[in-house]
Design an enzyme around this catalytic site. Structure first.
Site, PDB file in Angstrom:
ATOM      1  N   ARG A   1       0.816  -1.211   0.000  1.00  0.00           N
ATOM      2  CA  ARG A   1       0.000   0.000   0.000  1.00  0.00           C
ATOM      3  C   ARG A   1       0.853   1.265   0.000  1.00  0.00           C
ATOM      4  NH1 ARG A   1      -2.540  -3.859   3.012  1.00  0.00           N
ATOM      5  NH2 ARG A   1      -1.569  -3.115   4.920  1.00  0.00           N
TER       6      ARG A   1
ATOM      7  N   GLU B   1       5.622 -10.852  14.814  1.00  0.00           N
ATOM      8  CA  GLU B   1       5.077 -11.478  16.020  1.00  0.00           C
ATOM      9  C   GLU B   1       5.269 -12.999  15.936  1.00  0.00           C
ATOM     10  OE1 GLU B   1       1.076 -10.300  16.650  1.00  0.00           O
ATOM     11  OE2 GLU B   1       0.913 -11.418  18.536  1.00  0.00           O
TER      12      GLU B   1
HETATM   13  P1  AMP Z   1       4.731  -2.893  11.777  1.00  0.00           P
HETATM   14  O1  AMP Z   1       5.985  -3.461  11.192  1.00  0.00           O
HETATM   15  O2  AMP Z   1       4.229  -3.659  12.953  1.00  0.00           O
HETATM   16  O3  AMP Z   1       4.865  -1.406  12.076  1.00  0.00           O
HETATM   17  O4  AMP Z   1       3.597  -3.053  10.682  1.00  0.00           O
HETATM   18  C1  AMP Z   1       3.515  -2.149   9.636  1.00  0.00           C
HETATM   19  C2  AMP Z   1       3.189  -2.804   8.327  1.00  0.00           C
HETATM   20  O5  AMP Z   1       2.165  -3.766   8.458  1.00  0.00           O
HETATM   21  C3  AMP Z   1       2.696  -1.766   7.365  1.00  0.00           C
HETATM   22  O6  AMP Z   1       3.238  -2.062   6.077  1.00  0.00           O
HETATM   23  C4  AMP Z   1       1.181  -1.896   7.396  1.00  0.00           C
HETATM   24  O7  AMP Z   1       0.642  -1.804   6.104  1.00  0.00           O
HETATM   25  C5  AMP Z   1       0.910  -3.260   7.997  1.00  0.00           C
HETATM   26  N1  AMP Z   1       0.018  -3.218   9.187  1.00  0.00           N
HETATM   27  C6  AMP Z   1       0.364  -3.551  10.460  1.00  0.00           C
HETATM   28  N2  AMP Z   1      -0.660  -3.461  11.302  1.00  0.00           N
HETATM   29  C7  AMP Z   1      -1.706  -3.028  10.559  1.00  0.00           C
HETATM   30  C8  AMP Z   1      -3.085  -2.714  10.850  1.00  0.00           C
HETATM   31  N3  AMP Z   1      -3.592  -2.845  12.077  1.00  0.00           N
HETATM   32  N4  AMP Z   1      -3.870  -2.303   9.831  1.00  0.00           N
HETATM   33  C9  AMP Z   1      -3.360  -2.160   8.586  1.00  0.00           C
HETATM   34  N5  AMP Z   1      -2.095  -2.456   8.244  1.00  0.00           N
HETATM   35  C10 AMP Z   1      -1.263  -2.877   9.207  1.00  0.00           C
END
Ligand code: AMP
Length: 188
Positions: free
Chosen positions: A76, A113
């Site tokens: 995205r 995770e």
């Molecule tokens: P993180 O590495 O945990 O910061 O996760 C970020 C990535 O995962 C981004 O590329 C987001 O598009 C996706 N992502 C993680 N959590 C969500 C969520 N609750 N809703 C939408 N996209 C998420």
């Protein structure tokens, strides 16, 4: 599926654009797995007027001449990156999931995770010293962003900004990225 309603929307570009983002996010419970509230920004991408205002807000925040190239994180982030690039006349570099790039690439793996993920960028993606704006849709724990920023710098780019449309503040991504600056249009 419920719309995110917020009377006091907040973000780094002020309440107006924060409210705009909040008006075009759908909360999808238990996607892609139980316990996760997925923040679906497709309604924002699909609304031409709002999408343009959001992109203009990002450009205005950083300044039109503050970066030489925009990096989008798969998938995205590509949508946001391409629009900013077109608006400012710079190019786009995609950071991709493992195994998608056709030529030699730098890669970085990071903990999820459950398990591990790998991101890649072409070795010749950046001209040395190029100022790079990195963008994605959502900042959650910050693992994806941290890996991407490391990858960009390993490939010779200089990260000058990181923007997300929506930040899940309670997951601590911003703190994890310190001292790197985070620009989030909406923080929930
Ligand atoms: P993180 O590495 O945990 O910061 O996760 C970020 C990535 O995962 C981004 O590329 C987001 O598009 C996706 N992502 C993680 N959590 C969500 C969520 N609750 N809703 C939408 N996209 C998420």
């Amino acid at each position: 599926m419920t719309e995110t309603h917020s009377t006091a929307a907040r973000g780094d570009s002020g309440p107006e654009v924060a409210r705009l983002v909040a008006s075009r996010v759908l909360d999808v419970p238990d996607f892609p797995k139980p316990g996760v509230m997925f923040k679906d920004l497709m309604p924002l991408f699909a609304d031409g007027k709002v999408f343009r205002e959001v992109i203009d807000g990002i450009v205005e925040y950083h300044g039109r001449d503050a970066f030489d190239v925009v990096v989008g994180i798969e998938a995205r982030g590509f949508v946001v990156a391409a629009a900013i690039a077109y608006a400012t006349g710079v190019g786009v570099v995609p950071v991709r999931k493992a195994g998608k790039l056709p030529r030699p690439a730098h890669s970085v793996s990071y903990e999820l995770e459950y398990g591990e993920a790998t991101l890649e960028v072409h070795e010749d993606a950046f001209t040395a010293g190029h100022r790079v704006l990195v963008v994605d849709d959502v900042l959650a724990t910050g693992g994806t962003a941290e890996a991407t920023l490391d990858l960009v710098e390993r490939a010779g780019g200089t990260v000058t900004g990181f923007t997300v449309l929506l930040e899940l503040g309670f997951l601590g991504g911003r703190e994890r990225l310190t001292p790197r600056p985070v620009h989030a249009l909406l923080t929930v």
